[in-house]
Design a protein around this motif. Structure first.
Motif: not given
Length: 292
Positions: A185-191, A176-183, A23-29, A150-154
């Motif tokens: 989900v990531i925060i929820s998993i971390i919690v 921006p909406m895709l990045a927002m949804v992904a983050i 998901l982080l890689a997708v956000i960077m992309f 970071v580098i490869l997806p960007v």
């Protein structure tokens, strides 16, 4: 709301732990899709800004952690964990928050990459200085993180933006909406993953982590403002300084100390994503002067 849901029902989210890095890689992309090579060339023309960001990252954050730990009389192991958070580099989540906040994404990515490289030397040295302990930093793992997340997806996103503009242009408003949804989900998993540790948290530790993060955000912003930088740059430095690679801090604490020393990093992982998201939402609603 999703964080509370994850805390209430962590079992719903725990199976998705392997999705965090993709998901982080997708956000960077998606961020790369909105950038051009010229954005990064522009950053190279501002070396003093990069130096300022690095000085704030490694000069301000560990010092703040030490001062807060002393002021609140934290348990020595909790103080160690908080200082480890401050001594680590900026986290990749800062790039996402900068993107959502309308900051300078190319500058944020550049600062994250530089701070991660410098952390190989700075994190052990700062740990010795403030904790009087020898810390072994996973150098190869950090370099892999920079490259893969970071580098490869960007770079892939920038390349598509350059060579397939007709395909990319209709997608850019959705990024921006895709990045927002992904983050979210990531925060929820971390919690969810830290739910068991949260039962051991005290109000004093929570206060220490919140103060550390908010002070970093505020002083990062004010430092850039005092030097006359634009609001876009001020936002970027605030987020880059205030958001740490707390995952690395947790790993270092578990490897070199005890589970108790990992608590500040685990809590910081949750809190800085929440505060960063809130700040990004506030700044996103404020139009940035086009002349800045």
């Amino acid at each position: 709301l999703f964080s509370f849901l994850a805390w209430w029902q962590p079992s719903w989210w725990m199976p998705f732990k392997p999705a965090i890095l993709p998901l982080l890689a997708v956000i960077m992309f998606t961020m790369g899709l909105t950038l051009t090579a010229a954005d990064f060339r522009r950053v190279l023309t501002m070396p003093m800004l990069v130096v300022l960001g690095v000085c704030l990252q490694f000069g301000l954050m560990p010092l703040l952690a030490w001062l807060i730990a002393q002021a609140l009389a934290l348990d020595p192991l909790l103080a160690t964990g908080l200082i480890l958070v401050g001594a680590c580099s900026g986290g990749t989540a800062s790039n996402v928050m900068t993107y959502l906040a309308g900051g300078d994404v190319a500058l944020s990515i550049s600062l994250t990459a530089v701070s991660m490289l410098l952390a190989v030397v700075m994190t052990p040295w700062l740990s010795w200085l403030y904790i009087d302990a020898a810390i072994e930093v996973p150098v190869w793992s950090m370099l892999q993180t920079i490259l893969v997340l970071v580098i490869l997806p960007v770079a892939a996103g920038v390349a598509m933006n350059r060579f397939l503009p007709r395909v990319v242009r209709p997608l850019q408003p959705l990024c921006p909406m895709l990045a927002m949804v992904a983050i979210i989900v990531i925060i929820s998993i971390i919690v969810a993953l830290n739910e068991s540790r949260m039962s051991s948290l005290s109000l004093v530790l929570l206060s220490a982590v919140v103060l550390h993060n908010l002070a970093g955000l505020a002083l990062g912003y004010l430092s850039a403002c005092a030097l006359g930088y634009s609001s876009v740059v001020c936002r970027t430095l605030a987020i880059e300084v205030g958001m740490q690679n707390s995952g690395l801090a947790v790993a270092l604490a578990l490897k070199n100390f005890t589970a108790l020393a990992a608590l500040p990093g685990a809590l910081f992982s949750i809190w800085h994503n929440l505060s960063g998201s809130l700040l990004a939402a506030i700044w996103q609603r404020k139009a940035v002067n086009s002349e800045q």
